[in-house]
Design an enzyme around this catalytic site. Structure first.
Site, PDB file in Angstrom:
ATOM      1  N   ALA A   1       0.870  -1.167   0.000  1.00 55.69           N
ATOM      2  CA  ALA A   1       0.000   0.000   0.000  1.00 55.69           C
ATOM      3  C   ALA A   1       0.913   1.225   0.000  1.00 55.69           C
ATOM      4  O   ALA A   1       2.056   1.150   0.466  1.00 55.69           O
ATOM      5  CB  ALA A   1      -0.894  -0.024   1.231  1.00 55.69           C
TER       6      ALA A   1
ATOM      7  N   GLY B   1       0.732  -4.926   1.057  1.00 57.40           N
ATOM      8  CA  GLY B   1      -0.445  -4.998   0.190  1.00 57.40           C
ATOM      9  C   GLY B   1      -0.154  -5.673  -1.147  1.00 57.40           C
ATOM     10  O   GLY B   1      -1.056  -6.248  -1.760  1.00 57.40           O
TER      11      GLY B   1
ATOM     12  N   GLU C   1      -0.424  -9.218  -0.438  1.00 60.64           N
ATOM     13  CA  GLU C   1      -1.847  -9.482  -0.175  1.00 60.64           C
ATOM     14  C   GLU C   1      -2.649  -9.497  -1.470  1.00 60.64           C
ATOM     15  O   GLU C   1      -3.539 -10.324  -1.650  1.00 60.64           O
ATOM     16  CB  GLU C   1      -2.375  -8.431   0.805  1.00 60.64           C
ATOM     17  CG  GLU C   1      -1.737  -8.605   2.186  1.00 60.64           C
ATOM     18  CD  GLU C   1      -2.001  -7.443   3.133  1.00 60.64           C
ATOM     19  OE1 GLU C   1      -1.738  -6.289   2.751  1.00 60.64           O
ATOM     20  OE2 GLU C   1      -2.491  -7.685   4.251  1.00 60.64           O
TER      21      GLU C   1
ATOM     22  N   GLU D   1       4.816  -4.946   7.340  1.00 56.17           N
ATOM     23  CA  GLU D   1       4.081  -3.833   7.964  1.00 56.17           C
ATOM     24  C   GLU D   1       4.523  -3.556   9.390  1.00 56.17           C
ATOM     25  O   GLU D   1       4.478  -2.424   9.860  1.00 56.17           O
ATOM     26  CB  GLU D   1       2.576  -4.117   7.952  1.00 56.17           C
ATOM     27  CG  GLU D   1       1.924  -4.049   6.578  1.00 56.17           C
ATOM     28  CD  GLU D   1       1.873  -5.389   5.856  1.00 56.17           C
ATOM     29  OE1 GLU D   1       2.698  -6.285   6.175  1.00 56.17           O
ATOM     30  OE2 GLU D   1       1.013  -5.538   4.972  1.00 56.17           O
TER      31      GLU D   1
END
Ligand code: HXC
Length: 260
Positions: free
Chosen positions: A66, A111, A114, A134
């Site tokens: 992200a 992300g 993911e 993260e």
């Protein structure tokens, strides 16, 4: 919708979606999400398209996570009200009933890992690296990493990855069950598209049902899963493609599919 952060292309029955922010290592910001939702929804709605491949542009990254620069100023209320992370599952994973493949060409972190795990199949370049770093940012996976990674590789590896933030290379990822196959870096896109073309050549409704069945294994207990499988199998036996598929086998010819 005009895309600025992704590229899309149709190759016969296969849609190729390329994350295209190479300078930010294809970091996933809200514009990328909006454009991906639009692209996946167009893919799902297009009857000429049976399988999709998602990959990253540039030589280095599938997606490095992200977008940290976008998240930096956001408050907890912003995250809650926007529900950015929920949309990946509701608007992409659940809304896309057709099969799609992640062709992971480099870093798939946070992300990015993911997103790859949202795909039905991951094919990795031998240069791919996976991780959920993260924790180093003072947070934790937010787009499914703690759940999908744990289901894919088990508690031991998942805890190790999430708590240390270390990366897993492609070979370890294959050994651990995270990826279906590892291929030489320069053959990744060809291999991804070839697998997608194989899936796209299958009876399309049967492909969607096979995907639904496998996914049900993550939602149901064994008894419920077996019932679900039998019911879906029984529905498929009522399709024209079942008649055609079996006739084609008996007559020693290729089947030709109606998708119903
Ligand atoms: C925004 C990013 C980014 C990211 C890289 N960049 N990752 N920008 N968000 N996630 C940008 C860098 O700022 C830099 O831009 C450019 O991409 C190149 O990156 P470098 O760091 O210079 O490259 P390199 O030294 O080769 O290192 C590669 C890397 C590193 C190891 C992948 O970039 C990295 O660690 N990235 C962050 C990985 C990460 O923590 N991902 C998880 C994010 S959180 P400039 O402009 O400086 O040149 C997440 C989920 C959060 O995904 C959910 C809960 C809130």
């Amino acid at each position: 919708m005009t895309y600025e952060t992704i590229l899309t292309e149709k190759r016969d029955q296969v849609t190729l979606i390329t994350l295209n922010r190479p300078k930010s290592l294809n970091a996933l910001n809200s514009q990328v999400l909006d454009e991906l939702i639009d692209a996946f929804s167009a893919f799902q709605a297009d009857e000429t398209q049976n399988c999709a491949v998602i990959t990253g542009s540039g030589d280095k990254a599938f997606a490095a996570g992200a977008d940290i620069k976008e998240m930096y100023d956001k408050s907890a209320a912003d995250f809650y009200l926007e529900d950015f992370f929920a949309k990946w599952t509701s608007h992409i994973v659940k809304a896309t009933r057709k099969p799609w493949i992640a062709a992971v060409n480099g870093f798939a972190l946070g992300g990015g890992c993911e997103l790859a795990m949202m795909a039905d199949i991951i094919i990795a370049s031998d240069k791919a690296k996976f991780g959920q770093p993260e924790i180093k940012l003072g947070v934790a996976p937010g787009m499914g990493g703690s759940q999908r990674l744990t289901r894919a590789v088990g508690k031991a590896k998942s805890m190790d990855m999430c708590l240390t933030g270390r990366m897993m290379d492609a070979e370890e990822a294959e050994r651990s069950g995270l990826v279906a196959r590892v291929v030489p870096h320069d053959q990744l896109l060809d291999e991804g598209l070839k697998s997608a073309a194989t899936i796209a050549s299958m009876p399309p409704m049967a492909a969607q049902v096979n995907k639904e069945m496998v996914n049900a294994a993550f939602e149901n207990n064994l008894e419920q899963g077996l019932v679900h499988e039998r019911r879906l199998f029984q529905i498929l036996t009522a399709t024209e493609d079942k008649k055609e598929g079996m006739a084609a086998f008996i007559e020693k010819r290729e089947g030709s599919w109606k998708g119903r």
